[in-house]
Motif scaffolding. Structure first.
Motif, PDB file in Angstrom:
ATOM      1  N   LYS A 157      56.383  38.662  44.935  1.00  0.00           N
ATOM      2  CA  LYS A 157      55.835  40.009  45.192  1.00  0.00           C
ATOM      3  C   LYS A 157      54.309  40.016  45.227  1.00  0.00           C
ATOM      4  CE  LYS A 157      56.280  44.810  43.756  1.00  0.00           C
ATOM      5  NZ  LYS A 157      57.212  45.826  43.245  1.00  0.00           N
ATOM      6  N   TYR A 211      53.942  38.923  49.127  1.00  0.00           N
ATOM      7  CA  TYR A 211      54.790  39.463  50.189  1.00  0.00           C
ATOM      8  C   TYR A 211      55.303  40.861  49.861  1.00  0.00           C
ATOM      9  CZ  TYR A 211      54.865  34.593  51.622  1.00  0.00           C
ATOM     10  OH  TYR A 211      54.485  33.326  52.011  1.00  0.00           O
ATOM     11  N   THR A 212      55.616  41.591  50.902  1.00  0.00           N
ATOM     12  CA  THR A 212      56.431  42.789  50.748  1.00  0.00           C
ATOM     13  C   THR A 212      57.867  42.329  50.574  1.00  0.00           C
ATOM     14  OG1 THR A 212      54.962  44.174  52.055  1.00  0.00           O
ATOM     15  CG2 THR A 212      57.265  44.852  51.948  1.00  0.00           C
ATOM     16  N   LEU A 213      58.510  42.797  49.519  1.00  0.00           N
ATOM     17  CA  LEU A 213      59.888  42.397  49.217  1.00  0.00           C
ATOM     18  C   LEU A 213      60.828  43.579  49.433  1.00  0.00           C
ATOM     19  CD1 LEU A 213      59.579  40.475  45.808  1.00  0.00           C
ATOM     20  CD2 LEU A 213      59.132  39.638  48.125  1.00  0.00           C
ATOM     21  N   LEU A 235      72.248  52.693  49.931  1.00  0.00           N
ATOM     22  CA  LEU A 235      70.995  52.884  49.196  1.00  0.00           C
ATOM     23  C   LEU A 235      71.237  53.203  47.729  1.00  0.00           C
ATOM     24  CD1 LEU A 235      67.648  53.953  50.156  1.00  0.00           C
ATOM     25  CD2 LEU A 235      68.672  55.473  48.464  1.00  0.00           C
ATOM     26  N   VAL A 288      69.774  50.956  44.682  1.00  0.00           N
ATOM     27  CA  VAL A 288      68.812  51.528  43.733  1.00  0.00           C
ATOM     28  C   VAL A 288      69.347  51.402  42.304  1.00  0.00           C
ATOM     29  CG1 VAL A 288      67.774  53.703  42.943  1.00  0.00           C
ATOM     30  CG2 VAL A 288      67.688  53.086  45.370  1.00  0.00           C
ATOM     31  N   ASP A 322      59.864  46.373  46.799  1.00  0.00           N
ATOM     32  CA  ASP A 322      58.875  47.297  47.354  1.00  0.00           C
ATOM     33  C   ASP A 322      59.548  48.408  48.149  1.00  0.00           C
ATOM     34  OD1 ASP A 322      56.337  46.140  46.510  1.00  0.00           O
ATOM     35  OD2 ASP A 322      56.883  44.436  47.788  1.00  0.00           O
ATOM     36  N   ALA A 323      60.680  48.095  48.740  1.00  0.00           N
ATOM     37  CA  ALA A 323      61.450  49.111  49.465  1.00  0.00           C
ATOM     38  C   ALA A 323      62.895  48.646  49.535  1.00  0.00           C
ATOM     39  CB  ALA A 323      60.906  49.320  50.873  1.00  0.00           C
ATOM     40  N   VAL A 324      63.776  49.599  49.581  1.00  0.00           N
ATOM     41  CA  VAL A 324      65.206  49.325  49.701  1.00  0.00           C
ATOM     42  C   VAL A 324      65.593  49.579  51.150  1.00  0.00           C
ATOM     43  CG1 VAL A 324      67.499  50.081  48.974  1.00  0.00           C
ATOM     44  CG2 VAL A 324      65.649  49.880  47.289  1.00  0.00           C
ATOM     45  N   LEU A 325      65.916  48.521  51.871  1.00  0.00           N
ATOM     46  CA  LEU A 325      66.386  48.657  53.255  1.00  0.00           C
ATOM     47  C   LEU A 325      67.868  48.316  53.281  1.00  0.00           C
ATOM     48  CD1 LEU A 325      63.500  46.997  55.344  1.00  0.00           C
ATOM     49  CD2 LEU A 325      63.700  49.347  54.508  1.00  0.00           C
ATOM     50  N   LEU A 347      60.937  49.169  60.951  1.00  0.00           N
ATOM     51  CA  LEU A 347      60.504  50.034  59.836  1.00  0.00           C
ATOM     52  C   LEU A 347      59.304  49.433  59.105  1.00  0.00           C
ATOM     53  CD1 LEU A 347      63.879  51.223  58.230  1.00  0.00           C
ATOM     54  CD2 LEU A 347      62.180  52.653  59.404  1.00  0.00           C
ATOM     55  N   LEU A 348      59.265  48.125  59.014  1.00  0.00           N
ATOM     56  CA  LEU A 348      58.136  47.466  58.334  1.00  0.00           C
ATOM     57  C   LEU A 348      56.918  47.356  59.236  1.00  0.00           C
ATOM     58  CD1 LEU A 348      60.231  44.716  56.522  1.00  0.00           C
ATOM     59  CD2 LEU A 348      58.974  46.585  55.400  1.00  0.00           C
ATOM     60  N   ASP A 349      57.047  47.773  60.490  1.00  0.00           N
ATOM     61  CA  ASP A 349      55.963  47.693  61.484  1.00  0.00           C
ATOM     62  C   ASP A 349      55.495  46.247  61.641  1.00  0.00           C
ATOM     63  OD1 ASP A 349      54.263  48.681  63.427  1.00  0.00           O
ATOM     64  OD2 ASP A 349      52.664  49.166  62.015  1.00  0.00           O
ATOM     65  N   LEU A 363      57.625  54.445  56.702  1.00  0.00           N
ATOM     66  CA  LEU A 363      57.958  53.492  55.639  1.00  0.00           C
ATOM     67  C   LEU A 363      56.864  52.460  55.430  1.00  0.00           C
ATOM     68  CD1 LEU A 363      61.086  52.219  54.267  1.00  0.00           C
ATOM     69  CD2 LEU A 363      59.688  50.401  55.253  1.00  0.00           C
ATOM     70  N   SER A 364      56.339  51.881  56.516  1.00  0.00           N
ATOM     71  CA  SER A 364      55.344  50.815  56.333  1.00  0.00           C
ATOM     72  C   SER A 364      54.082  51.364  55.672  1.00  0.00           C
ATOM     73  CB  SER A 364      55.023  50.142  57.670  1.00  0.00           C
ATOM     74  OG  SER A 364      54.510  51.066  58.599  1.00  0.00           O
ATOM     75  N   VAL A 375      54.951  51.889  51.895  1.00  0.00           N
ATOM     76  CA  VAL A 375      55.061  50.606  51.185  1.00  0.00           C
ATOM     77  C   VAL A 375      53.669  50.026  50.944  1.00  0.00           C
ATOM     78  CG1 VAL A 375      55.817  48.204  51.440  1.00  0.00           C
ATOM     79  CG2 VAL A 375      57.401  50.074  51.947  1.00  0.00           C
ATOM     80  N   LYS A 404      51.875  49.394  47.223  1.00  0.00           N
ATOM     81  CA  LYS A 404      51.333  48.105  46.776  1.00  0.00           C
ATOM     82  C   LYS A 404      49.849  48.253  46.447  1.00  0.00           C
ATOM     83  CE  LYS A 404      53.244  44.027  48.278  1.00  0.00           C
ATOM     84  NZ  LYS A 404      54.429  43.648  47.503  1.00  0.00           N
ATOM     85  N   VAL A 431      61.820  53.981  48.708  1.00  0.00           N
ATOM     86  CA  VAL A 431      60.917  54.692  49.603  1.00  0.00           C
ATOM     87  C   VAL A 431      61.780  55.476  50.588  1.00  0.00           C
ATOM     88  CG1 VAL A 431      59.170  54.399  51.406  1.00  0.00           C
ATOM     89  CG2 VAL A 431      59.091  52.983  49.331  1.00  0.00           C
ATOM     90  N   GLU A 463      61.013  59.425  58.475  1.00  0.00           N
ATOM     91  CA  GLU A 463      61.309  58.467  59.545  1.00  0.00           C
ATOM     92  C   GLU A 463      62.799  58.106  59.600  1.00  0.00           C
ATOM     93  OE1 GLU A 463      59.212  54.742  58.954  1.00  0.00           O
ATOM     94  OE2 GLU A 463      59.005  54.458  61.124  1.00  0.00           O
ATOM     95  N   LEU A 522      71.571  60.151  50.803  1.00  0.00           N
ATOM     96  CA  LEU A 522      71.311  58.718  50.585  1.00  0.00           C
ATOM     97  C   LEU A 522      71.376  58.373  49.101  1.00  0.00           C
ATOM     98  CD1 LEU A 522      68.391  57.891  53.062  1.00  0.00           C
ATOM     99  CD2 LEU A 522      70.733  56.997  53.150  1.00  0.00           C
TER     100      LEU A 522
END
Lengths: 237, 237
Positions: A117, A120-122, A130, A134, A145-148, A169-171, B130-131, B134, B138, B147, B151, B169
């Motif tokens: 972490k 990186y974004t985890l 979800l 969670v 960092d986010a729940v995908l 979503l993470l761009d 989201l990006s 996140v 951080k 998160v 979106e 969700l």
């Protein structure tokens, strides 16, 4: 195997969860034993998990409308209890079904994630819903960092929509995202979408002596046997 | 105001972010000053933010296809730079636009969230993508359990799809979810969907002396002036 220094562009690590981060087999077998159900805990865990791919296929084919994993797990559980002639009331069934929210992390998972972490974004990238992911993260101290989840896309892995949706979503471009998974089939589907891949061997996923999916050395960008080893391979202290 | 002990069913706290958790005005004004742009930092921040509601309305009306907040912020920024006759290359524009990823938390935000996290599931419920959320987490050390963003629903707050989508969700009934926000209009829309509401006064959101939306005492379940006060009101040590 590509060496870690050849992966400078990776920005996010997306983790498969069941089997890769947490020990579903051991957690479920222990719960079945704790509840003194008249079945073998290991066999029950394996049978429950074995219903998962066919259930997702029913969603994929349209035979079932979109149903999240809590719902699919419950359908499979009801079938197993009937098969074994086990009577259980609604509240007990609902609680047993939520064992999937309380799976134990592998011993290296939390420490490895905390190291990773730092750079990186985890995120999760799981077929689990979800609310399940969670609850599991709070139970096990998993520092996402986010729940995908597949739930965002109404597609289950290995459908490409899930891998490409995560990158979107993470761009990030697909090659900036690395899937970390214990399952070669999941990694191959991610690679086909342009993601980087890290295989983590989890030989106890199906219990002692359980079978593992075959793979070919060199097939994935990285191959390690723990998240601590993944952090070390990526040069993290 | 409902007393905190009357809210035993609340399981998740969902937070508006811009203005509620982080100080967009102060952060942007400081960045504009740092870059020595030939404009007043406070006025520039306010003008940028003022473009936000009309831009979302263009998406809501269908005049624009779904565009995330990074994209809307960039459209507004390009307009402001043109208006002020400021030349800026693409890389500098992209970096300035990402100031929204690097907004400073209010001084009580992180400590309050850490206290609240002991009992509740904490999520964003923001129009930010989201990006962005996140990266901001951080940057600022915001300890979200998940998160959640407009979106996911392709609807912006205050559309009901966002509040109801979050509850769905989280696998909770609307009354098990509390929106925490500094904006009465956001809270009213959440309440209309059945969510609980906590108003947090952020008198500096628009800078010293800036206007705040009006509200009526008793209108929301809780009303506090910081996340620390929210934790205390909810009985958390």
């Amino acid at each position: 195997m590509t060496h870690a220094h050849a992966l400078p562009d990776v920005r996010a690590l997306c983790f498969d969860v069941f089997g890769t981060v947490v020990d579903w087999h051991g957690s479920i077998a222990a719960e079945v034993q704790r509840l003194r159900l008249p079945v073998d805990g290991s066999a029950f865990a394996l049978a429950w998990r074995a219903g998962y791919q066919p259930a997702m296929q029913q969603v994929r084919s349209g035979a079932l409308p979109w149903t999240n994993i809590d719902g699919l797990h419950r359908r499979i559980l009801d079938g197993l209890l009937a098969e074994h002639g086990i009577a259980m009331d609604e509240a007990a069934r609902a609680d047993l079904n939520r064992i999937w929210h309380r799976l134990q992390p592998w011993p290296d998972s939390v420490a490895g994630l905390l190291r990773l972490k730092r750079r990186y974004t985890l995120t999760t990238l799981s077929n689990g819903n979800l609310s399940l992911l969670v609850a599991m993260a709070k139970f096990g101290g998993l520092p996402w960092d986010a729940v995908l989840t597949a739930e965002f896309f109404h597609h289950y892995k290995p459908d490409p929509e899930v891998y490409l949706g995560a990158a979107r979503l993470l761009d990030l471009a697909p090659e900036q995202v690395m899937l970390v998974a214990a399952h070669p089939s999941d990694l191959r589907a991610a690679a086909a979408c342009g993601l980087r891949t890290a295989y983590v061997a989890r030989p106890l996923e199906r219990g002692p002596g359980g079978a593992m999916e075959r793979w070919t050395p060199g097939e994935f960008d990285l191959a390690v046997d723990s998240f601590e080893a993944l952090a070390a391979t990526l040069g993290l202290p």
